[in-house]
Design a protein around this motif. Structure first.
Motif, PDB file in Angstrom:
ATOM      1  N   LEU A 232       6.772 -27.454 -21.319  1.00  0.00           N
ATOM      2  CA  LEU A 232       6.107 -26.904 -20.139  1.00  0.00           C
ATOM      3  C   LEU A 232       7.058 -26.040 -19.321  1.00  0.00           C
ATOM      4  CD1 LEU A 232       4.078 -30.057 -19.039  1.00  0.00           C
ATOM      5  CD2 LEU A 232       3.206 -28.009 -20.181  1.00  0.00           C
ATOM      6  N   LYS A 233       8.303 -26.458 -19.230  1.00  0.00           N
ATOM      7  CA  LYS A 233       9.309 -25.673 -18.508  1.00  0.00           C
ATOM      8  C   LYS A 233       9.484 -24.296 -19.138  1.00  0.00           C
ATOM      9  CE  LYS A 233      14.162 -25.809 -17.024  1.00  0.00           C
ATOM     10  NZ  LYS A 233      15.427 -26.601 -17.061  1.00  0.00           N
ATOM     11  N   ASN A 234       9.317 -24.232 -20.459  1.00  0.00           N
ATOM     12  CA  ASN A 234       9.466 -22.962 -21.168  1.00  0.00           C
ATOM     13  C   ASN A 234       8.213 -22.097 -21.119  1.00  0.00           C
ATOM     14  OD1 ASN A 234      12.140 -23.443 -21.857  1.00  0.00           O
ATOM     15  ND2 ASN A 234      11.606 -24.464 -23.781  1.00  0.00           N
ATOM     16  N   GLY A 235       7.169 -22.586 -20.444  1.00  0.00           N
ATOM     17  CA  GLY A 235       6.048 -21.721 -20.126  1.00  0.00           C
ATOM     18  C   GLY A 235       4.789 -21.841 -20.959  1.00  0.00           C
ATOM     19  N   PHE A 236       4.732 -22.749 -21.951  1.00  0.00           N
ATOM     20  CA  PHE A 236       3.489 -22.861 -22.716  1.00  0.00           C
ATOM     21  C   PHE A 236       2.461 -23.615 -21.871  1.00  0.00           C
ATOM     22  CE2 PHE A 236       0.555 -23.876 -26.138  1.00  0.00           C
ATOM     23  CZ  PHE A 236       0.599 -22.708 -26.892  1.00  0.00           C
ATOM     24  N   PRO A 237       1.216 -23.118 -21.776  1.00  0.00           N
ATOM     25  CA  PRO A 237       0.218 -23.731 -20.884  1.00  0.00           C
ATOM     26  C   PRO A 237      -0.099 -25.182 -21.249  1.00  0.00           C
ATOM     27  CG  PRO A 237      -0.462 -21.533 -21.553  1.00  0.00           C
ATOM     28  CD  PRO A 237       0.711 -21.899 -22.416  1.00  0.00           C
ATOM     29  N   ALA A 238      -0.125 -26.041 -20.242  1.00  0.00           N
ATOM     30  CA  ALA A 238      -0.356 -27.468 -20.466  1.00  0.00           C
ATOM     31  C   ALA A 238      -1.696 -27.729 -21.134  1.00  0.00           C
ATOM     32  CB  ALA A 238      -0.265 -28.225 -19.145  1.00  0.00           C
ATOM     33  N   LYS A 239      -2.740 -27.001 -20.730  1.00  0.00           N
ATOM     34  CA  LYS A 239      -4.079 -27.255 -21.254  1.00  0.00           C
ATOM     35  C   LYS A 239      -4.274 -26.739 -22.675  1.00  0.00           C
ATOM     36  CE  LYS A 239      -6.133 -29.724 -18.221  1.00  0.00           C
ATOM     37  NZ  LYS A 239      -6.460 -31.141 -18.589  1.00  0.00           N
ATOM     38  N   GLN A 240      -3.215 -26.208 -23.276  1.00  0.00           N
ATOM     39  CA  GLN A 240      -3.266 -25.818 -24.685  1.00  0.00           C
ATOM     40  C   GLN A 240      -2.409 -26.744 -25.545  1.00  0.00           C
ATOM     41  OE1 GLN A 240      -3.147 -21.260 -23.160  1.00  0.00           O
ATOM     42  NE2 GLN A 240      -2.689 -21.484 -25.327  1.00  0.00           N
ATOM     43  N   ILE A 241      -1.962 -27.869 -24.953  1.00  0.00           N
ATOM     44  CA  ILE A 241      -1.076 -28.800 -25.649  1.00  0.00           C
ATOM     45  C   ILE A 241      -1.770 -30.137 -25.849  1.00  0.00           C
ATOM     46  CG2 ILE A 241       1.087 -30.097 -25.493  1.00  0.00           C
ATOM     47  CD1 ILE A 241       2.221 -27.810 -23.822  1.00  0.00           C
ATOM     48  N   TRP A 242      -1.635 -30.665 -27.069  1.00  0.00           N
ATOM     49  CA  TRP A 242      -2.091 -32.008 -27.406  1.00  0.00           C
ATOM     50  C   TRP A 242      -0.848 -32.864 -27.673  1.00  0.00           C
ATOM     51  CZ3 TRP A 242      -7.404 -33.151 -27.845  1.00  0.00           C
ATOM     52  CH2 TRP A 242      -8.264 -32.044 -27.856  1.00  0.00           C
ATOM     53  N   LEU A 243      -0.842 -34.072 -27.144  1.00  0.00           N
ATOM     54  CA  LEU A 243       0.263 -35.004 -27.365  1.00  0.00           C
ATOM     55  C   LEU A 243      -0.050 -35.859 -28.591  1.00  0.00           C
ATOM     56  CD1 LEU A 243       2.958 -36.150 -26.145  1.00  0.00           C
ATOM     57  CD2 LEU A 243       1.531 -37.889 -25.034  1.00  0.00           C
ATOM     58  N   GLY A 244       0.739 -35.708 -29.656  1.00  0.00           N
ATOM     59  CA  GLY A 244       0.516 -36.492 -30.866  1.00  0.00           C
ATOM     60  C   GLY A 244       0.885 -37.951 -30.665  1.00  0.00           C
ATOM     61  N   VAL A 245      -0.008 -38.854 -31.068  1.00  0.00           N
ATOM     62  CA  VAL A 245       0.246 -40.290 -30.916  1.00  0.00           C
ATOM     63  C   VAL A 245       0.069 -40.989 -32.263  1.00  0.00           C
ATOM     64  CG1 VAL A 245      -0.504 -40.255 -28.508  1.00  0.00           C
ATOM     65  CG2 VAL A 245      -2.141 -40.861 -30.279  1.00  0.00           C
ATOM     66  N   PRO A 246       0.906 -41.977 -32.561  1.00  0.00           N
ATOM     67  CA  PRO A 246       0.798 -42.681 -33.844  1.00  0.00           C
ATOM     68  C   PRO A 246      -0.132 -43.883 -33.760  1.00  0.00           C
ATOM     69  CG  PRO A 246       2.776 -43.394 -32.714  1.00  0.00           C
ATOM     70  CD  PRO A 246       2.111 -42.384 -31.804  1.00  0.00           C
ATOM     71  N   ALA A 247      -0.871 -44.113 -34.826  1.00  0.00           N
ATOM     72  CA  ALA A 247      -1.662 -45.341 -34.960  1.00  0.00           C
ATOM     73  C   ALA A 247      -1.110 -46.165 -36.116  1.00  0.00           C
ATOM     74  CB  ALA A 247      -3.134 -45.010 -35.196  1.00  0.00           C
ATOM     75  N   TYR A 248       0.190 -46.048 -36.357  1.00  0.00           N
ATOM     76  CA  TYR A 248       0.833 -46.716 -37.485  1.00  0.00           C
ATOM     77  C   TYR A 248       2.196 -47.218 -37.050  1.00  0.00           C
ATOM     78  CZ  TYR A 248       3.458 -42.335 -37.789  1.00  0.00           C
ATOM     79  OH  TYR A 248       4.241 -41.247 -37.491  1.00  0.00           O
ATOM     80  N   GLY A 249       2.856 -47.916 -37.934  1.00  0.00           N
ATOM     81  CA  GLY A 249       4.210 -48.376 -37.686  1.00  0.00           C
ATOM     82  C   GLY A 249       5.042 -48.217 -38.943  1.00  0.00           C
ATOM     83  N   TYR A 250       6.314 -48.575 -38.845  1.00  0.00           N
ATOM     84  CA  TYR A 250       7.218 -48.520 -39.991  1.00  0.00           C
ATOM     85  C   TYR A 250       7.978 -49.844 -40.113  1.00  0.00           C
ATOM     86  CZ  TYR A 250       6.870 -43.428 -40.716  1.00  0.00           C
ATOM     87  OH  TYR A 250       6.439 -42.152 -41.001  1.00  0.00           O
ATOM     88  N   ALA A 251       8.268 -50.187 -41.363  1.00  0.00           N
ATOM     89  CA  ALA A 251       9.090 -51.362 -41.654  1.00  0.00           C
ATOM     90  C   ALA A 251      10.254 -50.942 -42.543  1.00  0.00           C
ATOM     91  CB  ALA A 251       8.256 -52.442 -42.360  1.00  0.00           C
ATOM     92  N   TRP A 252      11.473 -51.307 -42.137  1.00  0.00           N
ATOM     93  CA  TRP A 252      12.674 -51.024 -42.917  1.00  0.00           C
ATOM     94  C   TRP A 252      13.185 -52.331 -43.528  1.00  0.00           C
ATOM     95  CZ3 TRP A 252      11.478 -48.327 -38.562  1.00  0.00           C
ATOM     96  CH2 TRP A 252      11.590 -46.922 -38.606  1.00  0.00           C
ATOM     97  N   PRO A 253      13.069 -52.508 -44.836  1.00  0.00           N
ATOM     98  CA  PRO A 253      13.574 -53.734 -45.477  1.00  0.00           C
ATOM     99  C   PRO A 253      15.049 -53.960 -45.163  1.00  0.00           C
ATOM    100  CG  PRO A 253      12.223 -52.499 -47.009  1.00  0.00           C
ATOM    101  CD  PRO A 253      12.434 -51.608 -45.810  1.00  0.00           C
TER     102      PRO A 253
END
Length: 332
Positions: A232-253
């Motif tokens: 946003l500081k760099n000037g891209f309009p907020a209403k043209q941005i989607w925040l990606g959210v995960p519906a998953y997780g990770y497991a490290w053996p």
């Protein structure tokens, strides 16, 4: 990478009503009621095997179907394969919603070669334009990942030519992008908005896979905030941005670096019940196991990320992916 930690990312507002689908409305006393944020859902053929899939899709404002893949010659060589019932269900779900195809690549090498060669680049543009016309999509979502920064000028040419194609009139050009503070500077350089940003209508910032090669949370609320504030500081309009959210997780053996195993929210919550878990300061759940490190996404994390999107006045949240999440009547 320097990061700041916050004990909570909840916006300083009073939640006063629950909006339709997965958006929400919040207000402070004496202020006009703002509009709800929107919800973008990524779907793939496997999503249609989830229980109550019709209800899951109904909760979202925007549907993105994948994955269509381009090869080095610019040909769409792979498309999502849907059963007849899935196609009928999707056709019903699309009514009243924007729907985009998710266009990706065979791999970074193919992508670099395709973008570099003018003939292959034009072939890809023509193939994508024909696809959105034939399938009656409302726009297109381009997801090119792990390409070198030196390919950014060629990517800019691809996006500009695609946006100006006759089939793109009145249609939306969106892309998926790594956030600026993701992985390495080289990975972020490909998505330099000073180079590629002009023709883009909307961006989904993939604020997940924060840790992939080594154990750690899949996302982090403070990291997501830091990235979005930088954009946003760099000037891209907020209403043209989607925040990606995960519906998953990770497991490290054994908690060792390397490629982790992806787990759905339901599988992660089952491990929480069996082994115990705590709310990590990233916002994710961390499962207490001795034989592996497990971080789990859940509804509360997505609620907090949606609150962050609201606070920053973004367009909405984009969830990867339908079928990983535990079904609920609404996100909030």
């Amino acid at each position: 990478m320097r990061r700041t930690r916050h004990s909570t990312m909840l916006a300083p507002v009073f939640l006063v009503t629950i909006a339709a689908r997965s958006g929400f409305v919040a207000c402070t006393p004496g202020e006009p009621e703002p509009q709800p944020i929107e919800s973008w859902a990524y779907i793939i053929p496997a999503s249609f095997r989830a229980e109550r899939i019709e209800q899951r899709l109904a909760q979202h404002d925007m549907l993105c179907l994948g994955v269509y893949r381009l090869n080095a010659s610019g040909r769409v060589y792979a498309e999502p394969s849907l059963s007849k019932p899935a196609r009928a269900l999707l056709a019903k779900a699309r009514q009243g919603k924007r729907t985009f195809p998710l266009i990706s690549l065979r791999g970074p090498r193919d992508g670099t070669a395709m973008l570099r060669d003018p003939k292959s680049r034009q072939a890809a543009i023509d193939q994508v334009a024909e696809l959105i016309h034939r399938k009656h999509y409302d726009g297109v979502h381009i997801d090119f990942e792990f390409l070198p920064g030196e390919s950014a000028p060629d990517y800019a040419k691809f996006l500009a030519a695609l946006k100006s194609h006759p089939q793109m009139r009145q249609r939306t050009l969106s892309i998926a992008a790594f956030p600026p503070l993701h992985d390495t500077p080289e990975a972020a350089a490909f998505f330099d908005l000073k180079i590629i940003g002009e023709p883009i209508d909307e961006i989904v910032y993939m604020t997940y896979d924060y840790h992939l090669r080594k154990p750690g949370p899949v996302t982090d609320l403070a990291w997501a905030r830091q990235n979005m504030e930088l954009v946003l500081k760099n000037g891209f309009p907020a209403k043209q941005i989607w925040l990606g959210v995960p519906a998953y997780g990770y497991a490290w053996p054994d908690g060792r670096p390397g490629r982790p195993k992806a787990i759905s929210e339901s599988a992660g919550l089952a491990q929480c019940r069996q082994y115990g878990c705590v709310r990590h300061n990233s916002g994710m759940l961390k499962v207490s196991r001795e034989d592996r490190v497990v971080y789990v996404s859940d509804r509360e994390l997505r609620r907090r990320m949606a609150n962050l999107a609201y606070e920053l006045n973004l367009r909405g949240t984009a969830m990867w992916r339908v079928g990983f999440e535990v079904y609920a009547e609404a996100l909030f």
